[in-house]
Design an enzyme around this catalytic site. Structure first.
Site, short mmCIF file in Angstrom:
data_model
loop_
_atom_site.label_atom_id
_atom_site.label_comp_id
_atom_site.label_asym_id
_atom_site.label_seq_id
_atom_site.Cartn_x
_atom_site.Cartn_y
_atom_site.Cartn_z
N GLY A 11 0.84 -1.21 0.00
CA GLY A 11 0.00 0.00 0.00
C GLY A 11 0.86 1.25 0.00
O GLY A 11 0.52 2.26 0.62
N ALA A 13 1.52 3.67 -1.92
CA ALA A 13 1.08 4.99 -2.39
C ALA A 13 -0.04 5.54 -1.51
O ALA A 13 -0.59 6.60 -1.80
CB ALA A 13 0.61 4.90 -3.83
N ASN A 105 -10.85 -7.03 1.37
CA ASN A 105 -9.45 -7.06 1.80
C ASN A 105 -8.97 -8.48 2.11
O ASN A 105 -7.81 -8.80 1.90
CB ASN A 105 -9.24 -6.14 3.00
CG ASN A 105 -9.19 -4.67 2.60
OD1 ASN A 105 -9.12 -4.37 1.41
ND2 ASN A 105 -9.22 -3.79 3.56
N ASN A 131 -7.22 -3.34 7.47
CA ASN A 131 -8.40 -3.85 8.18
C ASN A 131 -9.24 -4.82 7.36
O ASN A 131 -9.28 -4.71 6.14
CB ASN A 131 -9.28 -2.68 8.59
CG ASN A 131 -8.74 -2.00 9.84
OD1 ASN A 131 -8.32 -2.68 10.76
ND2 ASN A 131 -8.75 -0.68 9.84
N ASP A 159 -4.87 1.31 19.32
CA ASP A 159 -5.89 1.29 20.38
C ASP A 159 -5.23 1.47 21.75
O ASP A 159 -5.73 2.19 22.61
CB ASP A 159 -6.65 -0.04 20.33
CG ASP A 159 -7.18 -0.33 18.94
OD1 ASP A 159 -7.95 0.49 18.43
OD2 ASP A 159 -6.79 -1.36 18.34
N HIS A 187 -9.28 -5.58 16.79
CA HIS A 187 -9.18 -4.14 16.50
C HIS A 187 -10.52 -3.72 15.91
O HIS A 187 -10.70 -3.62 14.69
CB HIS A 187 -8.03 -3.88 15.53
CG HIS A 187 -7.99 -2.46 15.04
ND1 HIS A 187 -7.82 -1.38 15.88
CD2 HIS A 187 -8.11 -1.94 13.78
CE1 HIS A 187 -7.85 -0.27 15.16
NE2 HIS A 187 -8.02 -0.58 13.89
P1 NAD Z 1 -5.18 4.21 1.48
O1 NAD Z 1 -6.38 3.91 0.65
O2 NAD Z 1 -4.71 5.61 1.60
O3 NAD Z 1 -3.95 3.33 0.97
C1 NAD Z 1 -4.05 1.97 0.76
C2 NAD Z 1 -3.17 1.64 -0.41
O4 NAD Z 1 -3.19 0.22 -0.56
C3 NAD Z 1 -3.68 2.23 -1.73
O5 NAD Z 1 -2.66 3.00 -2.32
C4 NAD Z 1 -4.02 1.01 -2.58
O6 NAD Z 1 -3.73 1.18 -3.95
C5 NAD Z 1 -3.13 -0.05 -1.93
N1 NAD Z 1 -3.54 -1.43 -2.18
C6 NAD Z 1 -4.79 -1.93 -2.34
N2 NAD Z 1 -4.74 -3.23 -2.58
C7 NAD Z 1 -3.44 -3.57 -2.55
C8 NAD Z 1 -2.75 -4.80 -2.74
N3 NAD Z 1 -3.40 -5.92 -3.01
N4 NAD Z 1 -1.41 -4.79 -2.64
C9 NAD Z 1 -0.75 -3.67 -2.39
N5 NAD Z 1 -1.33 -2.47 -2.21
C10 NAD Z 1 -2.68 -2.44 -2.28
O7 NAD Z 1 -5.46 3.57 2.92
P2 NAD Z 1 -4.71 3.87 4.28
O8 NAD Z 1 -5.39 5.00 4.96
O9 NAD Z 1 -3.24 3.93 4.06
O10 NAD Z 1 -5.11 2.57 5.11
C11 NAD Z 1 -4.64 1.30 4.74
C12 NAD Z 1 -5.30 0.22 5.57
O11 NAD Z 1 -4.93 0.35 6.94
C13 NAD Z 1 -6.83 0.26 5.54
O12 NAD Z 1 -7.33 -1.07 5.44
C14 NAD Z 1 -7.18 0.86 6.88
O13 NAD Z 1 -8.47 0.50 7.30
C15 NAD Z 1 -6.11 0.24 7.75
N6 NAD Z 1 -5.85 0.90 9.03
C16 NAD Z 1 -5.62 0.11 10.11
C17 NAD Z 1 -5.34 0.65 11.34
C18 NAD Z 1 -5.10 -0.21 12.56
O14 NAD Z 1 -5.04 0.33 13.66
N7 NAD Z 1 -4.93 -1.51 12.45
C19 NAD Z 1 -5.29 2.05 11.48
C20 NAD Z 1 -5.53 2.84 10.35
C21 NAD Z 1 -5.81 2.25 9.12
C1 LMR Z 2 -8.48 3.18 13.03
O1 LMR Z 2 -8.71 2.58 14.08
O2 LMR Z 2 -8.31 4.42 12.99
C2 LMR Z 2 -8.40 2.40 11.74
O3 LMR Z 2 -8.62 1.06 11.97
C3 LMR Z 2 -9.23 2.94 10.66
C4 LMR Z 2 -10.69 2.65 10.89
O4 LMR Z 2 -11.34 2.17 9.96
O5 LMR Z 2 -11.17 2.91 11.99
#
Ligand code: NAD
Ligand code: LMR
Length: 328
Positions: A11, A13, A105, A131, A159, A187
């Site tokens: 991811g 970009a 996902n 997620n 968290d 989460h």
């Molecule tokens: P974003 O949309 O800005 O970036 C995600 C990137 O992943 C995009 O550039 C997309 O092209 C790329 N992508 C999609 N499928 C892909 C694949 N198969 N292989 C490689 N790259 C791929 O999203 P973001 O804000 O950077 O968030 C990314 C993920 O993290 C989301 O699923 C979000 O819900 C999750 N997240 C989790 C937590 C946590 O606490 N666990 C916190 C924040 C965000």
């Molecule tokens: C967060 O907890 O901020 C991330 O998991 C993004 C979301 O979907 O809540």
């Protein structure tokens, strides 16, 4: 100077990677004497945007960055990787639950698991951020049978950090004075940030903050629903704080845990000492010697209240596992 380690980030970009990659390059995670080769994965449609990120990484001239690989092929991006940080995937939008992302996902993590299995370094460790991170991690792990179970982590550190910040604000102390804050389970909104086990300056939180109604009510729901609140306010999900938590997770895994303290990440639940079902990726209080040996802190006394919360989030993870049964 040590030999470089290879750190794969998917991811590349996206919003989180935009913070994560540069901070890895700074040396603030693996140390000022540890060079890194960044191996960044994107989908073909985002490769142009990734090129821009690579230009900016180059323009940062970070001395510890000894190479950058940008690819839309997981077999290339995970080649010999010592760390794999799985950020690639869709974030949720307003009104969605994280589990709504399961089908879109989850599928990504089948191929991801296989590519890690076939190409990563023998000492690889994986942190899943995308997620729903617990169950995505379960899917990837199930598709990587050669990677030992103790290498898999899903991120609940954001968290934990949120919980520490809320408690610190309420008690009028610094976040560094709040310790032993374990997040149990998923989460998601069922997670249980266990305030009963946490300490402020070494004293139980419940002795410092005597407003039990606030702890069970506003505190809990604020942490559980913080992701949605950020989406509501920003129009996009958390990014800088998520990248920060991913780096905290890795730092905690490679540094001996301070005596008596613990940190949170979701790991395979098999054989855990708290009666949580096997076969889940469940967040526990963890500690490590910093040498790759991570254990669930044993022997913690949980109140009936805490057990009921730990069970509720387990139930949700069992349901998520059922939803991906064809992928695992
Ligand atoms: P974003 O949309 O800005 O970036 C995600 C990137 O992943 C995009 O550039 C997309 O092209 C790329 N992508 C999609 N499928 C892909 C694949 N198969 N292989 C490689 N790259 C791929 O999203 P973001 O804000 O950077 O968030 C990314 C993920 O993290 C989301 O699923 C979000 O819900 C999750 N997240 C989790 C937590 C946590 O606490 N666990 C916190 C924040 C965000
Ligand atoms: C967060 O907890 O901020 C991330 O998991 C993004 C979301 O979907 O809540």
């Amino acid at each position: 100077m040590k030999d470089p380690i290879r750190v794969a980030v998917t991811g590349g970009a996206g919003q989180i990677a935009y913070s994560l990659l540069f901070r890895i390059g700074n040396g603030e995670v693996f140390g000022p004497d540890q060079p890194v080769i960044l191996q960044v994965l994107e989908i073909p449609q985002a490769m142009d945007a990734l090129k821009g990120v690579v230009m900016e990484l180059n323009d940062s001239a970070q001395p510890l960055v000894h190479g950058i690989v940008a690819s839309d092929d997981a077999n290339v991006a995970f080649k010999d990787a010592n760390w794999v940080i799985l950020v690639g995937g869709k974030p949720r939008g307003p009104g969605m639950e994280r589990a709504d992302l399961l089908s879109q996902n989850g599928e990504i993590f089948v191929g991801t698991g296989k590519a890690i299995n076939d190409h990563a370094a023998s000492d690889v460790r994986i942190v899943v951020v995308a997620n729903p991170c617990n169950t995505n991690c379960l899917v990837a792990k199930a598709n990587a049978p050669d990677i030992p179970a103790d290498r898999w982590f899903a991120m609940t550190r954001l968290d934990e950090n949120r919980a520490k910040a809320q408690l610190a604000e309420k008690a009028g102390v610094l976040t560094s004075q709040v310790t032993n804050m374990a997040v149990w389970g998923n989460h998601s909104t069922t997670q249980f940030p266990n305030f009963e086990g946490a300490l402020i300056d070494g004293k139980p939180v419940t002795e410092v903050i005597t407003d039990r109604e606030w702890l069970e009510g506003e505190f809990l729901t604020t942490v559980q629903k913080r992701g949605a609140a950020i989406i509501q306010a920003r129009g996009k999900s958390s990014a800088a704080s998520a990248a920060n938590a991913a780096l905290d997770t890795i730092r905690s895994l490679i540094t001996p845990t301070p005596d008596g303290d613990w940190f949170s990440a979701a790991i395979p639940s098999d054989g855990n000492p708290y009666g949580i079902s096997d076969g889940l990726i469940y967040s526990f209080p963890l500690r490590t010697d910093g040498q790759g040996n991570v254990e669930i802190v044993p022997g913690l006394e949980l109140s009936e209240y805490a057990v009921s919360k730990a069970k509720a989030t387990e139930e949700e993870l069992l349901g998520e596992r059922d939803a991906v049964k064809d992928m695992i």
